[in-house]
Design an enzyme around this catalytic site. Sequence first.
Site, PDB file in Angstrom:
ATOM      1  CG  HIS A  27      -1.995  -1.061   1.092  1.00  0.00           C
ATOM      2  ND1 HIS A  27      -3.013  -1.199   2.017  1.00  0.00           N
ATOM      3  CD2 HIS A  27      -2.220  -2.018   0.142  1.00  0.00           C
ATOM      4  CE1 HIS A  27      -3.809  -2.197   1.650  1.00  0.00           C
ATOM      5  NE2 HIS A  27      -3.345  -2.713   0.534  1.00  0.00           N
ATOM      6  CD  GLU A  31      -1.218   3.051   3.797  1.00  0.00           C
ATOM      7  OE1 GLU A  31      -2.220   2.685   4.425  1.00  0.00           O
ATOM      8  OE2 GLU A  31      -1.233   3.314   2.565  1.00  0.00           O
ATOM      9  CB  CYS A  69      -1.287   0.039   6.375  1.00  0.00           C
ATOM     10  SG  CYS A  69      -1.113  -0.740   4.751  1.00  0.00           S
ATOM     11  CB  ALA A 125     -20.061   9.121 -30.049  1.00  0.00           C
ATOM     12  NE  ARG A 134     -13.532   0.597 -25.670  1.00  0.00           N
ATOM     13  CZ  ARG A 134     -13.517   0.104 -26.901  1.00  0.00           C
ATOM     14  NH1 ARG A 134     -12.408  -0.479 -27.360  1.00  0.00           N
ATOM     15  NH2 ARG A 134     -14.592   0.202 -27.667  1.00  0.00           N
ATOM     16  CG  LEU A 194     -16.040  -4.643 -27.642  1.00  0.00           C
ATOM     17  CD1 LEU A 194     -17.027  -5.547 -26.932  1.00  0.00           C
ATOM     18  CD2 LEU A 194     -16.544  -3.203 -27.694  1.00  0.00           C
ATOM     19  CD  GLU A 240     -17.091   1.447 -25.358  1.00  0.00           C
ATOM     20  OE1 GLU A 240     -17.149   1.315 -26.593  1.00  0.00           O
ATOM     21  OE2 GLU A 240     -16.025   1.559 -24.741  1.00  0.00           O
TER      22      GLU A 240
END
Length: 367
Positions: free
Chosen positions: A54, A56, A88, A158, A188, A208, A299
């Site tokens: 992670h 940190e 963590c 679109a 994507r 795709l 899509e």
Amino acid sequence: MKPTSEDLSYMEMAFSLARKARGRTSPNPCVGAVIVKDGRIVGWGYHQEAGQPHAEIIALERAGKKAQGATLYLTLEPCVHWGRTPPCADRLVRAGFKRAVIASTDPNPVVHSKGVSRLKEAGVEVTCGLLAEKNSELNEAYNKYIVKRTPFVTLKFAVSLDGKMATFSGDSHWISSPESRQLVHHLRFENDAVLVGIGTVLKDNPLLTVRLESVQKKKWLRVILDTRLRIPPESRLLQQPENGRVMIFCGPEAPEEKIKALQDKGAEVILTETENGKIKLKEVLKTLGQREVTALLVEGGSKVLTSFLEERLADKVIAFISPRLIGGETAATPFEGQGVEKLAEALELKNIKHLRLKHDIIIEGYL
């Protein structure tokens, strides 16, 4: 302690680091960390992908003993449980930080506020909430998935200036500009899966895929809704399994021989309940959530987009608007169906953003 201008600057740096991993960390969130001591940055890091350290911890390893008495800037509270990596919070406590500035608590019920409490109990001064809105936007998919266990759904389409997705003959290549289509590949990449209906597959025979030279390959899922299992085995998306797995949802009446042929092509075929001749989208989302799909990009085509909208299953809409006038009473539009009777009943997008890309205008909003 009230956040200072220096706190704001260092937290902005932490978010800049976190954004480097967009599209790579699912099902984990994007997280960045900066460690500062005596006005100097002594450690920094970001979570790069699930299973890796992670943010940190990476920053802490860079800082080493300099973390003693330092301030930690972290975009999301530290975990307190064993998952793919150790907790963590305990490491941070042992490091001896004097102060921690944390943008947001983790919505994960296993973690929520426990990481902050663990630091406070150890005597660390904790300031929480600085730039929390940035974390909400950056990790919007994670924030939904970790609570509801279903993907964050974005509808993308679109259209021409008069709202058409294609001409009356079905020609749609290309309404948007090359620059807009390049942006779609970035969208994507930031999602775990793309979903289309069988109509799009039969009409366009798409791949795709994510076609970006600047990014490495990622886990990618291509999802098809195909009630009667009409997809041709020679479809392009079935020819290159290295471009991503293919998952096909079909109705219970799908022929067994066709299922076997598609499985031989490497596709996963899932029989799903139907209602009024349509696959139940809630079951699809539930299944995808079980596969750790946190973000889904839908899509099309029109029927699929309409179904997600009518069933209130979409979270966000991204519309690419081209300065073309197509016309045609029968030309496809993104949202069809019966529609609303009164304008007051129409769905209205919230938190709108827009930008201009070449000649196209892109509008993004939330439902």
